[in-house]
Design a protein around this motif. Structure first.
Motif, short mmCIF file in Angstrom:
data_model
loop_
_atom_site.label_atom_id
_atom_site.label_comp_id
_atom_site.label_asym_id
_atom_site.label_seq_id
_atom_site.Cartn_x
_atom_site.Cartn_y
_atom_site.Cartn_z
N ILE A 342 0.79 -1.18 -0.18
CA ILE A 342 0.01 -0.10 -0.10
C ILE A 342 0.83 1.23 0.24
CG2 ILE A 342 -1.72 1.33 1.15
CD1 ILE A 342 -2.75 -1.37 2.37
N GLU A 343 1.88 1.28 0.69
CA GLU A 343 2.86 2.24 0.81
C GLU A 343 3.51 2.48 -0.54
OE1 GLU A 343 5.35 1.37 4.17
OE2 GLU A 343 4.01 2.28 5.58
N GLU A 344 4.01 1.63 -1.26
CA GLU A 344 4.42 1.65 -2.50
C GLU A 344 3.72 2.16 -3.39
OE1 GLU A 344 5.71 -2.26 -3.08
OE2 GLU A 344 7.28 -2.51 -1.67
N TYR A 345 2.31 1.94 -3.44
CA TYR A 345 1.23 2.21 -4.41
C TYR A 345 0.98 3.35 -4.00
CZ TYR A 345 -3.44 3.36 -5.97
OH TYR A 345 -4.45 4.11 -6.43
N ASN A 346 0.88 4.07 -2.90
CA ASN A 346 0.75 5.46 -2.57
C ASN A 346 1.81 6.36 -3.03
OD1 ASN A 346 -1.72 5.04 -1.40
ND2 ASN A 346 -0.83 4.72 0.65
N ALA A 347 3.08 5.80 -3.00
CA ALA A 347 4.07 6.41 -3.34
C ALA A 347 4.20 7.03 -4.94
CB ALA A 347 5.35 5.92 -3.09
N ALA A 348 3.55 5.85 -5.67
CA ALA A 348 3.66 5.91 -7.12
C ALA A 348 2.22 6.69 -7.83
CB ALA A 348 4.01 4.43 -7.66
N ALA A 349 1.20 6.45 -7.05
CA ALA A 349 -0.20 6.75 -7.39
C ALA A 349 -0.20 8.09 -8.07
CB ALA A 349 -1.14 6.38 -6.33
N GLY A 350 0.36 8.97 -7.36
CA GLY A 350 0.05 10.38 -7.82
C GLY A 350 1.29 10.72 -8.71
N THR A 351 2.13 10.25 -9.16
CA THR A 351 3.22 10.28 -10.16
C THR A 351 2.87 9.79 -11.48
OG1 THR A 351 4.57 8.69 -9.51
CG2 THR A 351 4.51 10.29 -8.03
N ASN A 352 4.05 9.83 -12.17
CA ASN A 352 3.83 9.04 -13.67
C ASN A 352 4.65 7.93 -13.73
OD1 ASN A 352 2.55 11.04 -14.90
ND2 ASN A 352 4.28 12.54 -15.39
N ASP A 353 4.93 7.36 -12.42
CA ASP A 353 5.78 5.99 -12.15
C ASP A 353 4.65 4.84 -12.52
OD1 ASP A 353 7.70 7.58 -11.13
OD2 ASP A 353 7.36 6.82 -9.05
N THR A 354 5.26 3.99 -13.08
CA THR A 354 4.44 2.80 -13.69
C THR A 354 4.15 2.04 -12.40
OG1 THR A 354 5.95 2.61 -15.71
CG2 THR A 354 4.87 0.71 -15.00
N LEU A 355 2.81 1.54 -12.37
CA LEU A 355 1.93 0.94 -11.34
C LEU A 355 1.97 -0.83 -12.03
CD1 LEU A 355 -0.70 2.97 -10.02
CD2 LEU A 355 1.27 2.50 -8.86
N THR A 356 2.30 -1.62 -11.21
CA THR A 356 2.02 -2.90 -11.64
C THR A 356 1.40 -3.82 -10.57
OG1 THR A 356 4.50 -2.84 -12.58
CG2 THR A 356 3.49 -5.15 -12.34
N PRO A 357 0.43 -4.32 -10.94
CA PRO A 357 -0.44 -4.15 -12.25
C PRO A 357 -0.95 -2.67 -12.46
CG PRO A 357 -1.40 -5.90 -10.80
CD PRO A 357 -0.55 -5.25 -10.03
#
Length: 450
Positions: A342-357
């Motif tokens: 969840i922390e990793e998701y939150n760090a990437a969610a508001g950016t252009n970082d790729t989420l997997t899935p």
């Protein structure tokens, strides 16, 4: 014994069967409708929206691997289907968006189903309930009706120019679910009537019909794991539609699907994960905007989390992400891993970082405590596999892929329309039920050659 040959014998009295039977009767044809249950209606009595994709292009976008001819027939026939419902005096409310891409109408399905049955009886046509269809009648490869068993135990042979299989699919049979959906599907919950156990599939196969849709998937929803669905009111009340805005983790603590593409797609994906169960995690924002809100315009919202908790589901409220690390061991999930994800998701969610899935739609972080956790499991409404049909409702032969003379199918008995995608269940039953009626009214079954 009844020697009269009717225009259409309908086996199954749900949305597809009643639509077909009533349309034939309305046009002056003769019909016998046979229903195994004590009452007609089937799973359609638990539904309230008739909807599908608004255009063929949109249907192909969301359902690229389904039969394009069936997809076109569904989209093209939808407005006529709605007009037919209204012609019986049943209200179809103004169209609203469904699942972000569809359009549909809220309908009192019980009123519609009862109106169809009343039309049949008023026109002097037979409706036989609590009646089991033992076998199809065939003559030189052509289906000519069926042998049935009446409630008193007596036999009834019903001869017909056309016979329509509309028994609602095979989702009520655990062995068929395991064979045609997924091995773990034998143990999942049934979110439908209990009578649709593959009768139409078995009857069609004895007549040489083709079965279509290997790995086609099924329609269902995530439901709270371990909670009984014996009360049909729970089919909608406990459905975890809000999963499209939450995060779903399997028993290894990992995300495995883009939740935002649809709860029905996450349901198929969860079936294939270890133990076919997972944790659905939302935060206070999702609770406020989605868990307690209306899923479809015009339907009042209810707090799904509280309903699940009161129903005895495994559910909890975490005051912080750190609380996940102390998740009870008997739950069987690595809480610390889920916290980290969840922390990793939150760090990437508001950016252009790729989420997997990936997250195609809702990429907002889940960072507003408290956090709402429900253990979810897949539940099936109907399978996408079934007897292959063409756009007129003819059942296709396994040997030749040409129509089996005299045999039609519609509703969940028919396969080929969807493959691991979904754009409405009542609409195909309605549209292809009416298509079958048109065939019965206008065509003569082809003669069998050889």
């Amino acid at each position: 014994m009844d020697a009269e040959t009717v225009d259409l014998l309908v086996i199954g009295g749900g949305m597809a069967g009643l639509s077909a039977a009533a349309r034939v009767a309305a046009e002056g044809g003769t019909v016998v409708l046979v229903e195994k249950a004590e009452r007609t209606g089937g799973s359609a009595r638990f539904a309230g929206f008739v909807w599908t994709a608004p255009t063929f292009e949109e249907m192909r976008r969301v359902n690229p691997d389904g039969d394009p001819d069936l997809a076109a027939a569904l989209v093209d026939g939808f407005d006529d289907g709605v007009a037919w419902i209204r012609s019986l005096g049943v209200e179809c409310r103004p169209p609203v968006p469904v699942l972000g891409f569809g359009r549909g109408h809220q309908v009192d399905t019980n009123h519609y189903l009862d109106a169809c049955e009343r039309l049949l009886r008023d026109r002097g046509q037979e409706v036989l309930t609590a009646t089991w269809t033992r076998a199809l009648l065939t003559e030189n490869g052509r289906v000519t009706g069926a042998d049935c068993l009446l409630p008193d135990g007596s036999a009834r042979r019903i001869e017909a120019t056309w016979t329509l299989l509309a028994t609602g699919g095979f989702q009520g049979d655990p062995e068929l679910r395991a064979a045609h959906v997924h091995p773990q599907a034998a143990d999942i919950a049934l979110r439908a009537n209990p009578h649709s156990r593959g009768d139409g599939l078995a009857l069609g196969r004895t007549a040489g019909a083709a079965f279509g849709g290997k790995d086609a998937g099924f329609y269902g929803h995530l439901m709270p794991a371990g909670v009984s669905l014996a009360d049909p009111a729970r089919f909608v009340d406990l459905a975890l539609y809000y999963s499209e805005h939450a995060l779903l983790f399997d028993t290894t603590g990992e995300r495995f699907v883009d939740e935002t593409l649809g709860d029905h797609l996450s349901t198929m994906a969860l079936l294939e994960r270890p133990e076919a169960r997972g944790l659905l995690v939302a935060d206070a924002r999702v609770h406020r905007e989605w868990i307690s809100a209306s899923y479809v315009a015009g339907i009042p919202g209810v707090d799904k989390f509280q309903l699940c908790h009161r129903a005895g589901a495994r559910a909890a409220v975490a005051d912080s992400l750190e609380d996940f690390a102390s998740m009870p061991e008997e739950w069987g999930y690595p809480g610390a891993v889920i916290r980290d994800r969840i922390e990793e998701y939150n760090a990437a969610a508001g950016t252009n970082d790729t989420l997997t899935p990936g997250r195609r739609h809702d990429r907002l972080p889940l960072d507003e405590p408290p956090f709402y956790v429900v253990e979810a499991a897949p539940a099936i409404t109907f399978a996408f596999g079934g007897l292959l049909i063409d756009s007129a409702g003819h059942v296709l032969s396994d040997a030749t892929k040409s129509p089996v003379p005299g045999l039609l199918a519609a509703g969940a008995d028919a396969g080929g329309l969807y493959r691991r995608a979904y754009a409405g269940g009542l609409a195909p039953a309605l549209v292809f039920g009416l298509a079958a009626a048109r065939t019965a009214l206008t065509e003569t079954p082809a003669a069998v050659v050889g």
